[in-house]
Design a protein around this motif. Structure first.
Motif, mmCIF file in Angstrom:
data_model
loop_
_atom_site.group_PDB
_atom_site.id
_atom_site.type_symbol
_atom_site.label_atom_id
_atom_site.label_comp_id
_atom_site.label_asym_id
_atom_site.label_seq_id
_atom_site.Cartn_x
_atom_site.Cartn_y
_atom_site.Cartn_z
ATOM 1 N N UNK A 64 0.801 -1.222 0.000
ATOM 2 C CA UNK A 64 0.000 0.000 0.000
ATOM 3 C C UNK A 64 0.838 1.277 0.000
ATOM 4 N N UNK A 65 2.036 1.230 0.602
ATOM 5 C CA UNK A 65 2.833 2.436 0.805
ATOM 6 C C UNK A 65 4.192 2.323 0.135
ATOM 7 N N UNK A 66 4.625 3.407 -0.471
ATOM 8 C CA UNK A 66 5.935 3.491 -1.113
ATOM 9 C C UNK A 66 7.040 3.493 -0.048
ATOM 10 N N UNK A 67 8.259 3.294 -0.490
ATOM 11 C CA UNK A 67 9.402 3.515 0.376
ATOM 12 C C UNK A 67 9.908 2.339 1.182
ATOM 13 N N UNK A 68 9.479 1.124 0.868
ATOM 14 C CA UNK A 68 10.012 -0.076 1.527
ATOM 15 C C UNK A 68 9.954 -0.004 3.049
ATOM 16 N N UNK A 69 8.887 0.540 3.576
ATOM 17 C CA UNK A 69 8.718 0.620 5.028
ATOM 18 C C UNK A 69 9.232 1.894 5.664
ATOM 19 N N UNK A 70 9.889 2.743 4.880
ATOM 20 C CA UNK A 70 10.451 3.973 5.450
ATOM 21 C C UNK A 70 9.385 4.920 5.995
ATOM 22 N N UNK A 71 8.203 4.951 5.387
ATOM 23 C CA UNK A 71 7.148 5.837 5.875
ATOM 24 C C UNK A 71 6.764 5.444 7.294
ATOM 25 N N UNK A 72 6.605 4.153 7.535
ATOM 26 C CA UNK A 72 6.307 3.685 8.881
ATOM 27 C C UNK A 72 7.406 4.065 9.862
ATOM 28 N N UNK A 73 8.648 3.898 9.446
ATOM 29 C CA UNK A 73 9.789 4.255 10.287
ATOM 30 C C UNK A 73 9.775 5.749 10.625
ATOM 31 N N UNK A 74 9.522 6.582 9.637
ATOM 32 C CA UNK A 74 9.513 8.028 9.867
ATOM 33 C C UNK A 74 8.385 8.429 10.812
ATOM 34 N N UNK A 75 7.218 7.825 10.655
ATOM 35 C CA UNK A 75 6.088 8.128 11.542
ATOM 36 C C UNK A 75 6.430 7.741 12.981
ATOM 37 N N UNK A 76 7.072 6.605 13.159
ATOM 38 C CA UNK A 76 7.482 6.195 14.506
ATOM 39 C C UNK A 76 8.502 7.168 15.094
ATOM 40 N N UNK A 77 9.402 7.674 14.279
ATOM 41 C CA UNK A 77 10.380 8.661 14.754
ATOM 42 C C UNK A 77 9.689 9.952 15.200
ATOM 43 N N UNK A 78 8.668 10.373 14.461
ATOM 44 C CA UNK A 78 7.906 11.566 14.850
ATOM 45 C C UNK A 78 7.212 11.322 16.190
#
Length: 138
Positions: free
Chosen positions: A114-128
């Protein structure tokens, strides 16, 4: 080395994230964050505000961006600067590069179907989430 940026824009209540549905490759049909190329010699923050305005209509008066992190891809000879901001007020977003929408945060942003970026979007959201008080203390 070519530079790119991705920009995470949260609404003022921090319960929705601005996303786009990709209308072209790479990641055709997948959800992604807005962003684009950093022009040669262009400062990263300036490029982030430019891309944000071009792709969404959101201006520097609507949001203050914070530089969250970078990704360097040595084998692809590129890097990505990640910026995050919380809107100061409600805005109407508009752009013709990709289909824009507001996503709630109760999604599996690590789902690569569903999401681009090989999981990076999830990682960035967790960092926020981990740094929310530091990022949005003002």
């Amino acid at each position: 080395m070519q530079g790119y940026n991705v920009i995470m824009i949260y609404n003022k209540d921090m319960d929705r994230l601005l996303m786009c549905k990709r209308l072209k490759e790479p990641y055709l049909g997948l959800s992604n964050l807005v962003g684009g190329k950093i022009e040669p010699g262009e400062p990263g923050p300036e490029a982030a505000y430019r891309e944000l305005r071009e792709e969404t209509g959101i201006s520097a008066e609507d949001v203050s961006l914070r530089h969250l992190m970078d990704f360097t891809y040595y084998l692809q000879d590129c890097y990505v600067e990640v910026y995050v901001g919380k809107l100061k007020r409600d805005v109407i977003v508009s752009g013709d590069e990709n289909e824009l929408y507001w996503s709630d945060l109760e999604r599996d942003f690590f789902d690569m179907a569903l999401y681009a970026g090989e999981g990076n979007i999830g990682h960035m959201i967790e960092q926020v989430k981990m740094s929310r008080e530091i990022l949005f203390s003002d």
